[in-house]
Design a protein around this motif. Structure first.
Motif, mmCIF file in Angstrom:
data_model
loop_
_atom_site.group_PDB
_atom_site.id
_atom_site.type_symbol
_atom_site.label_atom_id
_atom_site.label_comp_id
_atom_site.label_asym_id
_atom_site.label_seq_id
_atom_site.Cartn_x
_atom_site.Cartn_y
_atom_site.Cartn_z
ATOM 1 N N ALA A 36 0.844 -1.196 0.000
ATOM 2 C CA ALA A 36 0.000 0.000 0.000
ATOM 3 C C ALA A 36 0.879 1.245 0.000
ATOM 4 N N LEU A 37 0.428 2.287 -0.691
ATOM 5 C CA LEU A 37 1.201 3.518 -0.765
ATOM 6 C C LEU A 37 0.922 4.416 0.434
ATOM 7 N N ARG A 38 1.943 5.150 0.845
ATOM 8 C CA ARG A 38 1.798 6.185 1.871
ATOM 9 C C ARG A 38 2.606 7.390 1.399
ATOM 10 N N PRO A 39 1.957 8.390 0.823
ATOM 11 C CA PRO A 39 2.693 9.518 0.247
ATOM 12 C C PRO A 39 3.283 10.435 1.314
ATOM 13 N N PRO A 40 4.212 11.273 0.927
ATOM 14 C CA PRO A 40 4.784 12.243 1.870
ATOM 15 C C PRO A 40 3.721 13.192 2.420
ATOM 16 N N THR A 41 3.978 13.671 3.618
ATOM 17 C CA THR A 41 3.076 14.617 4.271
ATOM 18 C C THR A 41 3.661 16.024 4.323
ATOM 19 N N HIS A 42 4.974 16.150 4.151
ATOM 20 C CA HIS A 42 5.658 17.439 4.239
ATOM 21 C C HIS A 42 6.576 17.574 3.025
ATOM 22 N N THR A 43 6.422 18.668 2.277
ATOM 23 C CA THR A 43 7.234 18.828 1.073
ATOM 24 C C THR A 43 7.915 20.203 1.066
ATOM 25 N N PHE A 44 8.918 20.329 0.187
ATOM 26 C CA PHE A 44 9.664 21.578 0.065
ATOM 27 C C PHE A 44 10.184 21.677 -1.361
ATOM 28 N N SER A 45 10.608 22.872 -1.758
ATOM 29 C CA SER A 45 11.060 23.075 -3.136
ATOM 30 C C SER A 45 12.573 23.163 -3.262
ATOM 31 N N SER A 46 13.254 23.701 -2.266
ATOM 32 C CA SER A 46 14.686 23.961 -2.405
ATOM 33 C C SER A 46 15.497 23.400 -1.238
ATOM 34 N N VAL A 47 15.294 23.966 -0.046
ATOM 35 C CA VAL A 47 16.047 23.549 1.145
ATOM 36 C C VAL A 47 15.124 23.621 2.352
ATOM 37 N N VAL A 48 15.251 22.655 3.242
ATOM 38 C CA VAL A 48 14.535 22.707 4.513
ATOM 39 C C VAL A 48 15.423 22.103 5.592
ATOM 40 N N GLN A 49 15.290 22.614 6.803
ATOM 41 C CA GLN A 49 16.059 22.090 7.937
ATOM 42 C C GLN A 49 15.126 21.381 8.899
ATOM 43 N N LEU A 50 15.515 20.185 9.315
ATOM 44 C CA LEU A 50 14.744 19.417 10.284
ATOM 45 C C LEU A 50 15.457 19.450 11.629
ATOM 46 N N ASP A 51 14.679 19.631 12.690
ATOM 47 C CA ASP A 51 15.213 19.715 14.048
ATOM 48 C C ASP A 51 15.045 18.368 14.735
ATOM 49 N N LEU A 52 16.167 17.721 15.054
ATOM 50 C CA LEU A 52 16.122 16.445 15.775
ATOM 51 C C LEU A 52 16.417 16.619 17.256
ATOM 52 N N GLY A 53 16.292 17.834 17.760
ATOM 53 C CA GLY A 53 16.559 18.107 19.170
ATOM 54 C C GLY A 53 17.907 18.766 19.330
ATOM 55 N N ASP A 54 18.946 17.963 19.456
ATOM 56 C CA ASP A 54 20.300 18.507 19.586
ATOM 57 C C ASP A 54 21.061 18.437 18.266
ATOM 58 N N ARG A 55 20.355 18.220 17.190
ATOM 59 C CA ARG A 55 21.016 18.082 15.888
ATOM 60 C C ARG A 55 20.084 18.613 14.804
ATOM 61 N N ALA A 56 20.656 19.379 13.864
ATOM 62 C CA ALA A 56 19.918 19.856 12.703
ATOM 63 C C ALA A 56 20.338 19.042 11.484
ATOM 64 N N VAL A 57 19.363 18.700 10.675
ATOM 65 C CA VAL A 57 19.601 17.958 9.437
ATOM 66 C C VAL A 57 19.021 18.772 8.283
ATOM 67 N N GLU A 58 19.770 18.877 7.196
ATOM 68 C CA GLU A 58 19.342 19.669 6.049
ATOM 69 C C GLU A 58 18.902 18.760 4.907
ATOM 70 N N LEU A 59 17.754 19.063 4.322
ATOM 71 C CA LEU A 59 17.301 18.410 3.101
ATOM 72 C C LEU A 59 17.477 19.420 1.965
ATOM 73 N N VAL A 60 18.194 19.018 0.926
ATOM 74 C CA VAL A 60 18.539 19.940 -0.154
ATOM 75 C C VAL A 60 18.150 19.318 -1.491
ATOM 76 N N HIS A 61 17.397 20.076 -2.295
ATOM 77 C CA HIS A 61 17.134 19.685 -3.687
ATOM 78 C C HIS A 61 18.177 20.385 -4.546
ATOM 79 N N PRO A 62 19.214 19.670 -4.996
ATOM 80 C CA PRO A 62 20.333 20.333 -5.681
ATOM 81 C C PRO A 62 20.114 20.550 -7.165
ATOM 82 N N GLY A 63 19.040 20.009 -7.713
ATOM 83 C CA GLY A 63 18.783 20.125 -9.143
ATOM 84 C C GLY A 63 18.328 18.794 -9.707
ATOM 85 N N ARG A 64 18.138 18.763 -11.009
ATOM 86 C CA ARG A 64 17.645 17.550 -11.667
ATOM 87 C C ARG A 64 18.810 16.632 -12.036
#
Length: 287
Positions: free
Chosen positions: A128-156
């Protein structure tokens, strides 16, 4: 006797990678004080149940989020099962990947409907499919508490919706299928072979010489490996440009080009490359 050895191996402080034999898929966990972020979820509900059990066996904390590196089935078909097994969490992806995930999955289901002899057919079709619930176009930072993680769309590149995951404090980069170690990078019907080298240039700018790089498939690598793969992809792109500029028709390009990989792997690359070239870079035949 059951094997209780953790499959996840720590490749950097609080970053664990599990490698699965089927398709050489990598699943990564990034740990913070709030819990774990899982990057990709494998290619079926059955496989995702094994992933969830491996997460429990590791015992590094609760799952707090999922990232899908792109819309291809082998990276997100486990979403629903992981959530079912480990709890409701946000699922992150690029806008493009989220918008095209169902369409891509339908192509996969159609392919496996006709694959009567494939040993994984039934488990894929039962997923069964479960699609994403949170999307972004370029860059987003996720907060894991004591650590930040960056999601980056660098291009095609591998697709139009690839993302990479950067863990700055651990100097780790998760490349999705923009980087592959088990085989040459897969250039499919939805890839962008002329843009992929430039996309990797941006990815390389996110690395240091010591960066640990986790590809979507295969063994953990380093910056030098990514640089080499970028060179090979660049050769593919420039060979297409050169052949087209000299008036070599697409139908003869695979035979005439000096390619870094088996030309049989580059059928889609050549077709798409010729399609994506601007008119100014083609020598059109005179009528």
């Amino acid at each position: 006797m059951a094997d209780h050895t953790p499959r996840f191996t720590e490749v950097a402080p609080r970053v664990w990678v599990a490698h699965y034999d089927w398709m050489h898929v990598n699943i990564t966990l990034v740990g913070g004080s709030d819990g774990l972020l899982m990057v990709d979820t494998h290619g079926s509900a059955a496989q995702a149940r094994a992933v969830a059990e491996d997460v429990r066996r590791l015992g590094a904390g609760p799952l707090t989020g999922i990232v899908n590196t792109h819309e291809h089935w082998d990276h997100h078909f486990g979403n629903a099962t992981v959530v079912e097994q480990l709890g409701e969490v946000p699922i992150h992806a690029t806008d493009w990947a989220a918008e095209h995930m169902v369409e891509s999955a339908e192509r996969t289901f159609a392919k496996y409907e006709d694959a009567a002899g494939d040993p994984h057919r039934d488990e894929i079709l039962a997923t069964a499919l479960r699609p994403p619930t949170h999307t972004f176009s370029s860059v987003v930072q996720l907060d894991l508490g004591d650590r930040a993680v960056e999601l980056v769309h660098p291009g095609r590149g591998h697709t139009a919706g690839d993302l990479v995951v950067r863990v700055p404090d651990a100097d780790v980069l998760l490349g999705g299928d923009l980087v592959e170690e088990s085989d040459p990078p897969f250039i499919g019907d939805d890839s962008w072979p002329l843009e992929w080298p430039l996309t990797l240039d941006l990815v390389l700018e996110l690395m240091t010489d010591a960066t640990v790089v986790v590809p979507g498939h295969g063994r953990v690598v380093d910056k030098a490996f990514v640089q080499d793969q970028r060179v090979d992809l660049g050769v593919v792109a420039e060979t297409i440009r050169d052949l087209a500029s000299r008036g070599v028709p697409q139908s003869e390009a695979l035979a005439q080009g000096d390619w870094p990989w088996d030309p049989a792997l580059l059928v889609s690359a050549v077709r798409l490359g010729y399609e994506h070239l601007p008119r100014s870079q083609k020598r059109l035949p005179l009528v």
